[in-house]
Enzyme design. Structure first.
Site, short mmCIF file in Angstrom:
data_model
loop_
_atom_site.label_atom_id
_atom_site.label_comp_id
_atom_site.label_asym_id
_atom_site.label_seq_id
_atom_site.Cartn_x
_atom_site.Cartn_y
_atom_site.Cartn_z
N ASN A 42 8.33 7.35 1.99
CA ASN A 42 8.24 5.90 1.82
C ASN A 42 9.13 5.21 2.83
O ASN A 42 10.21 5.71 3.22
CB ASN A 42 8.56 5.47 0.38
CG ASN A 42 9.89 5.95 -0.16
OD1 ASN A 42 10.41 6.98 0.25
ND2 ASN A 42 10.43 5.22 -1.11
N ILE A 43 8.65 4.05 3.30
CA ILE A 43 9.34 3.27 4.32
C ILE A 43 9.40 1.84 3.80
O ILE A 43 8.37 1.15 3.74
CB ILE A 43 8.59 3.34 5.67
CG1 ILE A 43 8.45 4.80 6.12
CG2 ILE A 43 9.33 2.50 6.72
CD1 ILE A 43 7.53 5.00 7.31
N GLU A 44 10.59 1.43 3.37
CA GLU A 44 10.73 0.12 2.72
C GLU A 44 11.05 -0.97 3.74
O GLU A 44 11.26 -0.69 4.93
CB GLU A 44 11.80 0.20 1.63
CG GLU A 44 11.36 1.18 0.54
CD GLU A 44 12.26 1.17 -0.68
OE1 GLU A 44 13.40 0.65 -0.61
OE2 GLU A 44 11.81 1.70 -1.72
N GLU A 55 2.65 8.58 0.38
CA GLU A 55 1.28 9.08 0.47
C GLU A 55 0.53 8.42 1.63
O GLU A 55 -0.17 9.07 2.39
CB GLU A 55 0.52 8.80 -0.84
CG GLU A 55 1.09 9.51 -2.06
CD GLU A 55 2.13 8.67 -2.80
OE1 GLU A 55 2.93 7.98 -2.15
OE2 GLU A 55 2.14 8.74 -4.04
N CYS A 91 0.59 5.09 -6.49
CA CYS A 91 0.26 3.70 -6.87
C CYS A 91 -1.23 3.43 -6.62
O CYS A 91 -1.93 4.22 -5.96
CB CYS A 91 1.13 2.72 -6.10
SG CYS A 91 0.58 2.43 -4.40
N CYS A 94 -2.38 3.41 -2.90
CA CYS A 94 -2.52 4.76 -2.33
C CYS A 94 -3.78 5.44 -2.87
O CYS A 94 -4.47 6.15 -2.13
CB CYS A 94 -1.28 5.60 -2.62
SG CYS A 94 0.15 5.06 -1.67
N1 THU Z 1 6.56 5.00 -3.86
C1 THU Z 1 5.94 5.98 -3.11
O1 THU Z 1 6.30 6.20 -1.96
N2 THU Z 1 4.93 6.68 -3.67
C2 THU Z 1 4.53 6.56 -4.97
O2 THU Z 1 3.64 7.28 -5.40
C3 THU Z 1 5.16 5.58 -5.85
C4 THU Z 1 6.15 4.67 -5.21
C5 THU Z 1 7.70 4.30 -3.29
C6 THU Z 1 7.49 2.84 -2.98
C7 THU Z 1 8.91 2.32 -3.00
O3 THU Z 1 9.50 2.55 -1.72
C8 THU Z 1 9.62 3.20 -4.01
O4 THU Z 1 8.80 4.34 -4.18
C9 THU Z 1 9.87 2.54 -5.34
O5 THU Z 1 8.72 2.03 -5.86
#
Ligand code: THU
Length: 132
Positions: A42-44, A55, A91, A94
């Site tokens: 994940n990249i926020e 994903e 989510c 995805c």
């Molecule tokens: N996130 C994912 O990378 N994949 C998932 O299946 C659920 C959520 C990430 C998004 C965000 O950066 C963090 O988890 C918290 O929601």
């Protein structure tokens, strides 16, 4: 490629997570039908909504490289620096990206805490009546 091996790859990918806002690091390992693995994290973002899940990072890297056929994805997520004690379910966004490239009746989502504790779903179970 066993589920255990793919989960270990997702754990490795998790180390690359950029999650300074949620502090929740997620890693994914996407397996192509030809046996290649694409990793994602994940990249926020400070504006929150541009955040990309692990994903989708894996899918977009793979699709950019020309891949179009996928067999499964492993996902591992937990607060930064901790071992996962819950399964991370992809989510809705995805799931829709998976619908674009995967057969809902055979593509597998391996949600894992660790290489020994995981559950497998096919895409159709997570995205019934999905738009495609
Ligand atoms: N996130 C994912 O990378 N994949 C998932 O299946 C659920 C959520 C990430 C998004 C965000 O950066 C963090 O988890 C918290 O929601």
């Amino acid at each position: 490629m066993t589920n255990t091996e793919l989960i270990l790859e997702a754990k490795k990918a998790r180390e690359r997570a950029y999650a300074p806002y949620s502090h929740h690091s997620v890693g994914a390992a996407l397996l192509t039908k030809s046996g290649k693995i694409y990793h994602g994290c994940n990249i926020e973002n400070a504006a929150y909504t541009p955040t990309n899940c692990a994903e989708r990072t894996a899918f977009f890297r793979a699709v950019y490289e020309g891949e179009r056929e996928f067999s499964k994805i492993a996902v591992v997520g937990a607060p930064k620096g901790m071992e996962a004690d819950l399964l991370t379910a992809p989510c809705g966004v995805c799931r829709q990206v998976m619908m674009e490239f995967c057969d809902p009746d055979s593509f597998e989502i391996v949600m894992a805490k660790n290489p020994d504790e995981y559950q497998i779903y096919i895409l159709d179970e997570l995205m019934p009546l999905g738009f495609g």
